[in-house]
Design a protein around this motif. Structure first.
Motif, PDB file in Angstrom:
ATOM      1  N   THR A   1     -16.572  24.986  15.645  1.00 38.36           N
ATOM      2  CA  THR A   1     -15.430  25.457  14.850  1.00 38.36           C
ATOM      3  C   THR A   1     -15.088  26.881  15.262  1.00 38.36           C
ATOM      4  O   THR A   1     -15.826  27.536  16.005  1.00 38.36           O
ATOM      5  CB  THR A   1     -15.762  25.432  13.352  1.00 38.36           C
ATOM      6  N   THR A   2     -13.961  27.361  14.738  1.00 40.83           N
ATOM      7  CA  THR A   2     -13.543  28.734  15.019  1.00 40.83           C
ATOM      8  C   THR A   2     -14.570  29.732  14.494  1.00 40.83           C
ATOM      9  O   THR A   2     -14.854  30.753  15.119  1.00 40.83           O
ATOM     10  CB  THR A   2     -12.170  29.018  14.373  1.00 40.83           C
ATOM     11  N   LYS A   3     -15.151  29.412  13.337  1.00 39.07           N
ATOM     12  CA  LYS A   3     -16.176  30.276  12.750  1.00 39.07           C
ATOM     13  C   LYS A   3     -17.408  30.329  13.636  1.00 39.07           C
ATOM     14  O   LYS A   3     -17.995  31.408  13.843  1.00 39.07           O
ATOM     15  CB  LYS A   3     -16.547  29.756  11.356  1.00 39.07           C
ATOM     16  N   ASP A   4     -17.795  29.173  14.189  1.00 37.91           N
ATOM     17  CA  ASP A   4     -18.946  29.139  15.098  1.00 37.91           C
ATOM     18  C   ASP A   4     -18.671  29.979  16.340  1.00 37.91           C
ATOM     19  O   ASP A   4     -19.534  30.728  16.812  1.00 37.91           O
ATOM     20  CB  ASP A   4     -19.247  27.697  15.533  1.00 37.91           C
ATOM     21  N   SER A   5     -17.451  29.852  16.878  1.00 40.09           N
ATOM     22  CA  SER A   5     -17.067  30.604  18.070  1.00 40.09           C
ATOM     23  C   SER A   5     -17.123  32.103  17.814  1.00 40.09           C
ATOM     24  O   SER A   5     -17.637  32.869  18.636  1.00 40.09           O
ATOM     25  CB  SER A   5     -15.662  30.198  18.513  1.00 40.09           C
TER      26      SER A   5
ATOM     27  N   GLY B   1     -23.557  34.426  30.733  1.00 39.96           N
ATOM     28  CA  GLY B   1     -23.925  33.032  30.988  1.00 39.96           C
ATOM     29  C   GLY B   1     -24.685  32.422  29.830  1.00 39.96           C
ATOM     30  O   GLY B   1     -24.456  31.258  29.463  1.00 39.96           O
ATOM     31  N   VAL B   2     -25.597  33.197  29.249  1.00 34.86           N
ATOM     32  CA  VAL B   2     -26.346  32.727  28.078  1.00 34.86           C
ATOM     33  C   VAL B   2     -25.403  32.440  26.921  1.00 34.86           C
ATOM     34  O   VAL B   2     -25.500  31.401  26.244  1.00 34.86           O
ATOM     35  CB  VAL B   2     -27.409  33.780  27.666  1.00 34.86           C
ATOM     36  N   MET B   3     -24.477  33.350  26.677  1.00 32.79           N
ATOM     37  CA  MET B   3     -23.525  33.162  25.580  1.00 32.79           C
ATOM     38  C   MET B   3     -22.612  31.954  25.836  1.00 32.79           C
ATOM     39  O   MET B   3     -22.248  31.236  24.903  1.00 32.79           O
ATOM     40  CB  MET B   3     -22.689  34.430  25.400  1.00 32.79           C
ATOM     41  N   THR B   4     -22.261  31.732  27.107  1.00 31.04           N
ATOM     42  CA  THR B   4     -21.434  30.576  27.453  1.00 31.04           C
ATOM     43  C   THR B   4     -22.160  29.277  27.124  1.00 31.04           C
ATOM     44  O   THR B   4     -21.570  28.334  26.571  1.00 31.04           O
ATOM     45  CB  THR B   4     -21.074  30.601  28.951  1.00 31.04           C
ATOM     46  N   ASP B   5     -23.449  29.228  27.451  1.00 28.56           N
ATOM     47  CA  ASP B   5     -24.250  28.034  27.153  1.00 28.56           C
ATOM     48  C   ASP B   5     -24.334  27.801  25.646  1.00 28.56           C
ATOM     49  O   ASP B   5     -24.224  26.654  25.174  1.00 28.56           O
ATOM     50  CB  ASP B   5     -25.660  28.181  27.737  1.00 28.56           C
ATOM     51  N   VAL B   6     -24.537  28.881  24.901  1.00 31.33           N
ATOM     52  CA  VAL B   6     -24.626  28.764  23.441  1.00 31.33           C
ATOM     53  C   VAL B   6     -23.286  28.310  22.872  1.00 31.33           C
ATOM     54  O   VAL B   6     -23.230  27.451  21.978  1.00 31.33           O
ATOM     55  CB  VAL B   6     -25.057  30.110  22.812  1.00 31.33           C
ATOM     56  N   MET B   7     -22.206  28.875  23.402  1.00 29.27           N
ATOM     57  CA  MET B   7     -20.860  28.510  22.950  1.00 29.27           C
ATOM     58  C   MET B   7     -20.611  27.017  23.174  1.00 29.27           C
ATOM     59  O   MET B   7     -20.112  26.306  22.297  1.00 29.27           O
ATOM     60  CB  MET B   7     -19.818  29.332  23.719  1.00 29.27           C
ATOM     61  N   THR B   8     -20.978  26.529  24.361  1.00 32.24           N
ATOM     62  CA  THR B   8     -20.768  25.122  24.694  1.00 32.24           C
ATOM     63  C   THR B   8     -21.571  24.205  23.788  1.00 32.24           C
ATOM     64  O   THR B   8     -21.104  23.138  23.367  1.00 32.24           O
ATOM     65  CB  THR B   8     -21.153  24.851  26.163  1.00 32.24           C
ATOM     66  N   ALA B   9     -22.796  24.632  23.464  1.00 27.87           N
ATOM     67  CA  ALA B   9     -23.702  23.771  22.702  1.00 27.87           C
ATOM     68  C   ALA B   9     -23.461  23.804  21.199  1.00 27.87           C
ATOM     69  O   ALA B   9     -23.654  22.784  20.516  1.00 27.87           O
ATOM     70  CB  ALA B   9     -25.150  24.166  22.991  1.00 27.87           C
TER      71      ALA B   9
END
Length: 460
Positions: free
Chosen positions: A276-280, A264-272
């Motif tokens: 870019t693909t590199k960020d993901s 869940g924490v990683m999902t929030d970070v991913m959304t925020a």
């Protein structure tokens, strides 16, 4: 896509059964009292239909529409959703609804609701007869529960085993347990072998407990790997069945609850942050510490989760650690048990209706997507029939609400006529039907809009 199709098929089958039998209830009483039924349709047919036929020497046309929002039974001499005003301008005929005594019209109108309610009780009875009632006694779940921050603020602690409230003892870990906590003043838990009583605040809300993230209360299940999916992060790391995850994403993991919280924490970070693909890739790359079942040693690995943040493992479940209890029922025994169960479901659903009139409740309304998602992702006949029975109870209750355009609205006007001896005017009934129909359309729009917003991630 496969899961979507399985759920769609289950939803369509359940709705078809419920609509056919609901309208069949109206049809049965109409025919019983000599009222002509002009059309009997599964699904609506604005502009065109998929199938239609009219038997010889029959007054009824049977058909299947293209819009799967329900169905209808068009009864002669009645103001309904067809808004057939031309017929009402003609002199009343002996075979018309309006020509019959009020008590017969009342039975015709409650026929659909009656059939849906009796159907639900019958399905529950047959489910108990065929499969029995299997459940995991809460007090046998000795590893206890994992609680969120709000629950801990009240006085719960991780590892507590819920025992009961000041009103009743807990039996199963299901929605009734949360409902009982929401309605109680105190709850008793077993903590390190001792019974502890926790005083609950007055503003406990079932809706808040169910919607909170992480959940208010979850069973503690050790983070042991049950299976490993090929070609995914876990398999590439070397994790095997039986290995246990002890740390993930820099946080200790004592159960699958802890693991899910980190996802869940990683999902929030991913959304925020993942623009870019590199960020993901950066967010999806993390560390994992696990204890090997084969060697007993701790191993640390760098893993790259899938774009959906999946590690690629199957989790152990409650069934891995606890033995369920099954109560068997004979054929005759199943009926009183099914009736009791169905009435309990109805009572809980009616009690939960108070949340609909709150801001959070309005946001929780769901349309066809939300209903469809309640069906299991695999075809399971027991779960299918339980869900069909539940929807049958909902359909019965919602239809008996005193809203014009619903059966309950017609029943309300008929009761008024029976009490006062005067029927509402046709002009009033037509206007009421328009108002009720508008209310229903608005509710349907709001509910399905909520589904869309949840799918887009704007609402939880």
């Amino acid at each position: 896509m496969e899961i979507f199709l399985i759920r769609l098929l289950q939803f369509m089958l359940a709705i078809s059964i419920l609509v056919l039998l609901h309208e069949g209830g109206h049809f049965f009483f109409s025919k019983l009292f000599g009222v002509r039924v002009e059309k009997f349709y599964l699904f609506f047919d604005p502009w065109f239909h998929l199938f239609e036929f009219k038997p010889k020497k029959s007054d009824t046309t049977y058909g299947v529409g293209w819009l799967p929002l329900g169905g209808y039974c068009k009864i002669s001499g009645m103001i309904d959703e067809s808004f057939d005003t031309e017929q009402m301008k003609q002199p009343a005929q002996p075979w018309e609804f309006r020509s019959k005594p009020a008590w017969q019209r009342l039975l015709i109108m409650i026929g659909g609701v009656l059939v849906n309610f009796l159907l639900a009780l019958f399905i529950y009875s047959m489910v108990l007869f065929y499969w029995g009632d299997s459940y995991m006694p809460v007090q046998n779940m000795t590893m206890g529960m994992k609680f969120n921050t709000e629950a801990k603020a009240i006085g719960f602690q991780d590892g507590d085993v819920p025992v009961g409230t000041d009103q009743k003892e807990f039996k199963k870990f299901d929605i009734d347990l949360f409902r009982n906590i929401a309605d109680a003043k105190t709850v008793t838990v077993k903590r390190k072998g001792k019974l502890v009583t926790i005083t609950l605040p007055e503003d406990m809300s079932l809706l808040k407990m169910l919607k909170s993230e992480p959940a208010f209360m979850r069973p503690i299940i050790p983070a042991e790997v049950d299976s490993v999916m090929p070609d995914m992060a876990a398999a590439k790391t070397g994790i095997r069945k039986g290995d246990r995850i002890v740390a993930f994403n820099g946080a200790p993991v004592n159960s699958w609850c802890d693991f899910d919280d980190q996802i869940g924490v990683m999902t929030d970070v991913m959304t925020a942050t993942a623009k870019t693909t590199k960020d993901s890739l950066k967010v999806r790359t993390t560390t994992l510490v696990y204890k090997s079942k084969a060697t007993g040693q701790l191993d640390t690995a760098k893993v790259v989760l899938s774009p959906e943040l999946q590690l690629g493992v199957g989790k152990t479940s409650l069934m891995t650690y606890y033995k369920p209890v099954t109560t068997e029922y004979g054929f005759l025994e199943s009926f009183p048990a099914g009736i009791k169960y169905g009435i309990g479901v109805l009572r809980g659903y009616v009690d939960d209706m108070k949340y609909v009139f709150t801001a959070d409740g309005a946001k929780s309304l769901g349309g066809f997507g939300a209903i469809g998602s309640l069906f299991p992702p695999v075809w399971d006949w027991m779960l299918f029939w339980r869900m069909t029975a539940f929807l049958s109870i909902i359909l019965a209750f919602m239809n008996i609400l005193p809203i014009p355009a619903l059966d309950g609205g017609h029943v309300l006007f008929l009761i008024y006529e029976m009490v006062t001896g005067r029927a509402p005017s046709e002009k009033f009934l037509l206007r009421a039907e328009y108002v009720g129909f508008t209310i229903l359309i608005l509710l349907m729009v709001v509910a399905n809009l909520n589904d869309v917003l949840r799918w887009l991630g704007f609402m939880h």
